[in-house]
Design a protein around this motif. Structure first.
Motif, mmCIF file in Angstrom:
data_model
loop_
_atom_site.group_PDB
_atom_site.id
_atom_site.type_symbol
_atom_site.label_atom_id
_atom_site.label_comp_id
_atom_site.label_asym_id
_atom_site.label_seq_id
_atom_site.Cartn_x
_atom_site.Cartn_y
_atom_site.Cartn_z
ATOM 1 N N GLU A 1 19.345 -19.927 23.549
ATOM 2 C CA GLU A 1 20.335 -20.953 23.208
ATOM 3 C C GLU A 1 21.739 -20.357 23.219
ATOM 4 O OE1 GLU A 1 20.241 -24.243 22.571
ATOM 5 O OE2 GLU A 1 18.082 -24.371 22.904
ATOM 6 N N VAL A 2 21.822 -19.040 23.131
ATOM 7 C CA VAL A 2 23.093 -18.334 23.045
ATOM 8 C C VAL A 2 23.605 -18.037 24.448
ATOM 9 C CG1 VAL A 2 24.254 -16.284 22.136
ATOM 10 C CG2 VAL A 2 22.324 -17.296 20.877
ATOM 11 N N GLY A 3 24.787 -18.532 24.765
ATOM 12 C CA GLY A 3 25.395 -18.244 26.050
ATOM 13 C C GLY A 3 25.586 -16.745 26.233
ATOM 14 N N GLY A 4 25.265 -16.243 27.404
ATOM 15 C CA GLY A 4 25.404 -14.825 27.694
ATOM 16 C C GLY A 4 24.244 -13.977 27.235
ATOM 17 N N SER A 5 23.185 -14.603 26.741
ATOM 18 C CA SER A 5 22.059 -13.829 26.204
ATOM 19 C C SER A 5 21.335 -13.018 27.268
ATOM 20 C CB SER A 5 21.074 -14.747 25.473
ATOM 21 O OG SER A 5 20.580 -15.754 26.332
ATOM 22 N N SER A 6 21.554 -13.310 28.528
ATOM 23 C CA SER A 6 20.912 -12.505 29.566
ATOM 24 C C SER A 6 21.399 -11.057 29.533
ATOM 25 C CB SER A 6 21.145 -13.105 30.951
ATOM 26 O OG SER A 6 22.530 -13.148 31.235
ATOM 27 N N ALA A 7 22.492 -10.790 28.855
ATOM 28 C CA ALA A 7 22.992 -9.419 28.717
ATOM 29 C C ALA A 7 22.166 -8.609 27.722
ATOM 30 C CB ALA A 7 24.458 -9.429 28.277
ATOM 31 N N TRP A 8 21.405 -9.287 26.830
ATOM 32 C CA TRP A 8 20.667 -8.555 25.800
ATOM 33 C C TRP A 8 19.258 -9.086 25.517
ATOM 34 C CZ3 TRP A 8 19.978 -12.280 22.192
ATOM 35 C CH2 TRP A 8 20.973 -13.263 22.077
ATOM 36 N N GLY B 1 24.238 -1.671 23.462
ATOM 37 C CA GLY B 1 23.770 -1.604 24.842
ATOM 38 C C GLY B 1 22.272 -1.730 24.997
ATOM 39 N N TRP B 2 21.634 -2.385 24.039
ATOM 40 C CA TRP B 2 20.185 -2.555 24.083
ATOM 41 C C TRP B 2 19.811 -3.972 24.464
ATOM 42 C CZ3 TRP B 2 16.722 0.011 19.859
ATOM 43 C CH2 TRP B 2 16.804 1.403 19.969
ATOM 44 N N MET B 3 18.526 -4.117 24.858
ATOM 45 C CA MET B 3 17.941 -5.429 25.119
ATOM 46 C C MET B 3 16.730 -5.604 24.198
ATOM 47 S SD MET B 3 18.250 -5.922 29.218
ATOM 48 C CE MET B 3 18.511 -7.698 29.144
ATOM 49 N N VAL B 4 16.372 -6.856 23.966
ATOM 50 C CA VAL B 4 15.240 -7.173 23.112
ATOM 51 C C VAL B 4 14.192 -7.940 23.912
ATOM 52 C CG1 VAL B 4 16.193 -9.363 22.235
ATOM 53 C CG2 VAL B 4 14.538 -8.091 20.845
ATOM 54 N N ALA B 5 12.944 -7.727 23.552
ATOM 55 C CA ALA B 5 11.813 -8.506 24.057
ATOM 56 C C ALA B 5 11.096 -9.095 22.851
ATOM 57 C CB ALA B 5 10.858 -7.633 24.867
ATOM 58 N N THR B 6 10.467 -10.232 23.040
ATOM 59 C CA THR B 6 9.734 -10.874 21.956
ATOM 60 C C THR B 6 8.259 -10.987 22.319
ATOM 61 O OG1 THR B 6 10.155 -13.094 22.824
ATOM 62 C CG2 THR B 6 11.733 -12.223 21.228
ATOM 63 N N ALA B 7 7.413 -10.902 21.304
ATOM 64 C CA ALA B 7 5.981 -11.116 21.432
ATOM 65 C C ALA B 7 5.608 -12.097 20.329
ATOM 66 C CB ALA B 7 5.212 -9.815 21.287
ATOM 67 N N GLU B 8 5.276 -13.323 20.709
ATOM 68 C CA GLU B 8 5.086 -14.381 19.723
ATOM 69 C C GLU B 8 3.699 -14.998 19.810
ATOM 70 O OE1 GLU B 8 8.549 -17.081 19.262
ATOM 71 O OE2 GLU B 8 9.259 -16.084 21.091
ATOM 72 N N VAL C 1 22.437 -15.335 17.413
ATOM 73 C CA VAL C 1 23.802 -14.912 17.771
ATOM 74 C C VAL C 1 24.108 -13.554 17.139
ATOM 75 C CG1 VAL C 1 26.263 -15.427 17.449
ATOM 76 C CG2 VAL C 1 24.689 -17.252 18.139
ATOM 77 N N GLY C 2 23.781 -13.395 15.864
ATOM 78 C CA GLY C 2 24.038 -12.140 15.170
ATOM 79 C C GLY C 2 23.291 -10.973 15.780
ATOM 80 N N LEU C 3 22.012 -11.180 16.073
ATOM 81 C CA LEU C 3 21.226 -10.113 16.698
ATOM 82 C C LEU C 3 21.795 -9.792 18.070
ATOM 83 C CD1 LEU C 3 18.873 -8.138 16.817
ATOM 84 C CD2 LEU C 3 17.423 -10.040 17.597
ATOM 85 N N GLY C 4 22.149 -10.820 18.830
ATOM 86 C CA GLY C 4 22.696 -10.600 20.159
ATOM 87 C C GLY C 4 23.958 -9.760 20.137
ATOM 88 N N GLY C 5 24.829 -10.018 19.179
ATOM 89 C CA GLY C 5 26.051 -9.230 19.057
ATOM 90 C C GLY C 5 25.771 -7.770 18.782
ATOM 91 N N GLU C 6 24.805 -7.519 17.915
ATOM 92 C CA GLU C 6 24.442 -6.136 17.593
ATOM 93 C C GLU C 6 23.806 -5.443 18.799
ATOM 94 O OE1 GLU C 6 25.081 -4.493 14.694
ATOM 95 O OE2 GLU C 6 26.111 -6.283 13.962
ATOM 96 N N GLY D 1 9.345 -19.948 20.121
ATOM 97 C CA GLY D 1 10.528 -20.457 19.438
ATOM 98 C C GLY D 1 11.627 -19.421 19.255
ATOM 99 N N ILE D 2 11.239 -18.172 19.095
ATOM 100 C CA ILE D 2 12.241 -17.118 18.939
ATOM 101 C C ILE D 2 12.954 -16.892 20.273
ATOM 102 C CG2 ILE D 2 12.608 -14.678 18.409
ATOM 103 C CD1 ILE D 2 10.175 -14.935 16.477
ATOM 104 N N ALA D 3 12.188 -16.805 21.344
ATOM 105 C CA ALA D 3 12.796 -16.643 22.672
ATOM 106 C C ALA D 3 13.703 -17.826 22.979
ATOM 107 C CB ALA D 3 11.716 -16.495 23.733
ATOM 108 N N ARG D 4 13.271 -19.004 22.598
ATOM 109 C CA ARG D 4 14.090 -20.195 22.839
ATOM 110 C C ARG D 4 15.413 -20.112 22.070
ATOM 111 N NH1 ARG D 4 13.418 -25.141 25.811
ATOM 112 N NH2 ARG D 4 15.307 -26.271 25.277
ATOM 113 N N ALA D 5 15.360 -19.673 20.816
ATOM 114 C CA ALA D 5 16.586 -19.528 20.024
ATOM 115 C C ALA D 5 17.513 -18.496 20.650
ATOM 116 C CB ALA D 5 16.249 -19.137 18.584
ATOM 117 N N LEU D 6 16.956 -17.398 21.143
ATOM 118 C CA LEU D 6 17.772 -16.369 21.773
ATOM 119 C C LEU D 6 18.475 -16.905 23.017
ATOM 120 C CD1 LEU D 6 15.333 -13.349 21.369
ATOM 121 C CD2 LEU D 6 17.500 -13.660 20.171
#
Length: 182
Positions: A47-54, A27-34, A17-22, A40-45
């Motif tokens: 879990e946050v409603g509206g995460s498709s924005a970031w 106006g940035w997006m994040v990608a994960t490489a696990e 949630v904190g990373l998503g807010g930042e 598990g990190i992508a899954r946690a991201l």
């Protein structure tokens, strides 16, 4: 992470949630490489409603060949440094940037156990990489205690918290807008 898993790992979702807010704020997006966190990190991201924005996308590259095929990790680097290394973590993060429209990428590769350890890389050794457009990657290695689940949870939490800490520095030098990538 299923709903019951999210309840057992509230700090990981809170970090997402904190990373998503930042990310939303700049106006940035994040990608994960696990690797060792297995998505598990992508899954946690997500879990946050509206995460498709970031949250742009995630790569689970558990095998060395997947790291090569999907993230352009060098076979030479894998042979020289091993999959659990800062060099590979950096290349994973850079590959996630190159194969996405994200401006920030985080990568995790490690030994969650119970097997896979070596004398110089015991169970709990995890290497991280964070990369942003127009910035050199940042890497570090941490050692986490506990069983497989504890190591994976700690790695996910650290990756998310550190990404949030690094974001202002990494985004400060960028000239790219929210949908560009080099």
């Amino acid at each position: 992470m299923m709903a019951d898993e999210a309840e057992r790992q509230p700090e990981v979702v809170e970090a997402a949630v904190g990373l998503g807010g930042e990310l939303l704020a700049c106006g940035w997006m994040v990608a994960t490489a696990e690797s060792c966190t297995g998505g598990g990190i992508a899954r946690a991201l997500t879990e946050v409603g509206g995460s498709s924005a970031w949250f742009e996308r995630g790569f689970v590259t558990y095998s060395d060949q997947a790291k090569i095929d999907l993230l352009d990790v060098s076979a030479d680097t894998l042979a020289a440094a091993g999959a659990v290394s800062e060099a590979v973590a950096a290349q994973m993060a850079e590959g996630a940037l190159a194969h996405s429209r994200a401006q920030l990428a985080l990568a995790v590769t490690g030994i969650a156990g119970p097997g896979g350890a070596t004398p110089d890389k015991p169970v709990g050794t995890v290497c991280f990489g964070w990369a942003a457009i127009d910035a050199a990657p940042v890497t570090e290695t941490r050692s986490f205690a506990g069983d497989r689940a504890a190591v994976r949870r700690a790695a996910a939490l650290h990756a998310l918290r550190r990404a949030r800490e690094l974001l202002p520095r990494l985004s400060a030098g960028s000239t790219a807008g929210p949908t560009t990538n080099s």
